[in-house]
Every structure is written in structure tokens, then in C-alpha cells.
Design a protein around this motif. Structure first.
Motif: not given
Lengths: 117, 110
Positions: A9, A35, A37, A39-43, A58, A91, A106, A108-110
Motif C-alpha cells: 500500500r 494507472y 495518479q 496532482m500535476m498530471r491527474g490519472l 504507449s 492504481f 472498471q 479500482f484497487g486501493p
């Protein structure tokens, strides 16, 4: 079902070290997504698998990143060597894909919070 | 703007009021999904709307899709403290990619 399981975790490591993140998708799901995540680029979608086969990597930022799915119940995302800019929450998500890989819910895991010092 | 961009970035409303969030996108899509993320947790799927649908409901949630304007809205009625979270739209573009927006941070005030 326990849902998507990710480990660890939290991970704190030093620059240059190898990092391995693990994911167990929901039993019966045939698609798996990694994925990142920030702050700057999001997910951001890094890579996704369908029936254990990588379909599109890609989104993987550099050759330092690699992902495998040796069987339907396990996947790893490896960073070697790690760098401070890799610090993010990673994630894993799974879905039962039917009629297109992304036309389904989808799960998502924690997440794994990675800090590279 | 990027594909799947939410607006506003942050929203604070009183408990009991309705909350509306918007999502704009650039390219044609097959479907659009809304997700919620509580602090420190993974995303949770809320609703999926296909490109040939205009409106969908799920409990207190109402999603609309206007493909001519390339936009979607998520309405949460009678908000509750538990609705405090970030909300993301995700677009399934025709080039078989999924793109998440940066989200709207919703804060429900007591």
C-alpha cells in the motif's frame, strides 16, 4: 469477492532502487489496467492487458517501466531504476470487458503510494 | 482543454443542495463514465452513458450527455456529507483509449 488487491500500500525507496508493485484482479475479470495518479498530471493510463496479453503500453513513460501479467490472477508493474519523479499513487483496475475494452465498469484497487527519495 | 476535462475544479455547497459538475471532451466518443474518489482511496464507478444516450439516472445521480457540444454533466441531488469526494469523467474515445479528466473536488458543508 475481496475486490482488486494491490501491494504494497505504501512504498518508500531511494533513487536507483528497483520497485515492484503487485496487483490481483477480481476473479473472472479479463482486463487489467495500470494507472498513475499525480496532482500535476491527474490519472494516466500506463498499460492494459486483455486475457493476460499486453494490448497497449504507449502510456508507459520510459523504458524503466515494465509490466507483466503471467496469469489471470496476478500482474506486476516494475520500475528499474526508480527516480524521484516516479513518486505517485499507482492504481490497478480490472474489468470484465465485453463489446470493447473500455465500455465497461472498471474496479479500482486501493492504490500503492510510491515515494522515491 | 484536454479530453475529459471537468469543470469546476472545486465546488463547495451546503448539505441538501444539488451539485452539478461538467465534463468537456474533444474527440468523438463511444461512451463516457463518471467515477468518484474519496481521499486516499481508489476510484469507484458511478455511471456509464453511451454515445447514443442522452440521460441516465442512478439513485440521486443524473448524468446527461450532449454529443453535439461534446459535454456531459453529473448532477447529485440532495447532497450529503458522504458525497464529499473528487469526481472524474472518463471518455472512451474512438481510437480505443480511455482518458480521465483531472476531476472536480466536491466539498459538502454541514
Amino acid at each position: 469477492d475481496a475486490g482488486v488487491i494491490q501491494s504494497p500500500r505504501h512504498e518508500v525507496t531511494e533513487m536507483g532502487q528497483e520497485v515492484t508493485l503487485r496487483c490481483k484482479p477480481i476473479s473472472g475479470h479479463n482486463s487489467l489496467f495500470w494507472y498513475r495518479q499525480t496532482m500535476m498530471r491527474g490519472l494516466e493510463l500506463l498499460i492494459y492487458f486483455n486475457n493476460n496479453v499486453p494490448i497497449d503500453d504507449s502510456g508507459m513513460p520510459e523504458d524503466r517501466f515494465s509490466a507483466k501479467m503471467p496469469n489471470a490472477s496476478f500482474s506486476t508493474l516494475k520500475i528499474q531504476p526508480s527516480e524521484p519523479r516516479d513518486s505517485a499513487v499507482y492504481f490497478c483496475a480490472s474489468s470484465l470487458a465485453a463489446g470493447g475494452l473500455f465500455g465497461n465498469e472498471q474496479f479500482f484497487g486501493p492504490g500503492t503510494r510510491l515515494t522515491v527519495l | 482543454s484536454q479530453q475529459g476535462e471537468e469543470d469546476p475544479q472545486a465546488l463547495s455547497i451546503q448539505e441538501g443542495e444539488n451539485a452539478t459538475m461538467n465534463c468537456s471532451y474533444k474527440t468523438s466518443i463511444n461512451n463516457l463514465q463518471w467515477y468518484r474518489q474519496n481521499s486516499g482511496r481508489g476510484l469507484v464507478h458511478l455511471i456509464l452513458i453511451r454515445s447514443n444516450e442522452r440521460e441516465k439516472h442512478s439513485g440521486r445521480l443524473r448524468v446527461t450527455l450532449d454529443t453535439s457540444k461534446k459535454s456531459s454533466s453529473l448532477l447529485i441531488t440532495a447532497s450529503r456529507a458522504a458525497d464529499t469526494a473528487s469526481y472524474f469523467c472518463a471518455t472512451d474515445a474512438s481510437d480505443d483509449k480511455i482518458i480521465f479528466g483531472k476531476g472536480t473536488r466536491l466539498h459538502i458543508l454541514p
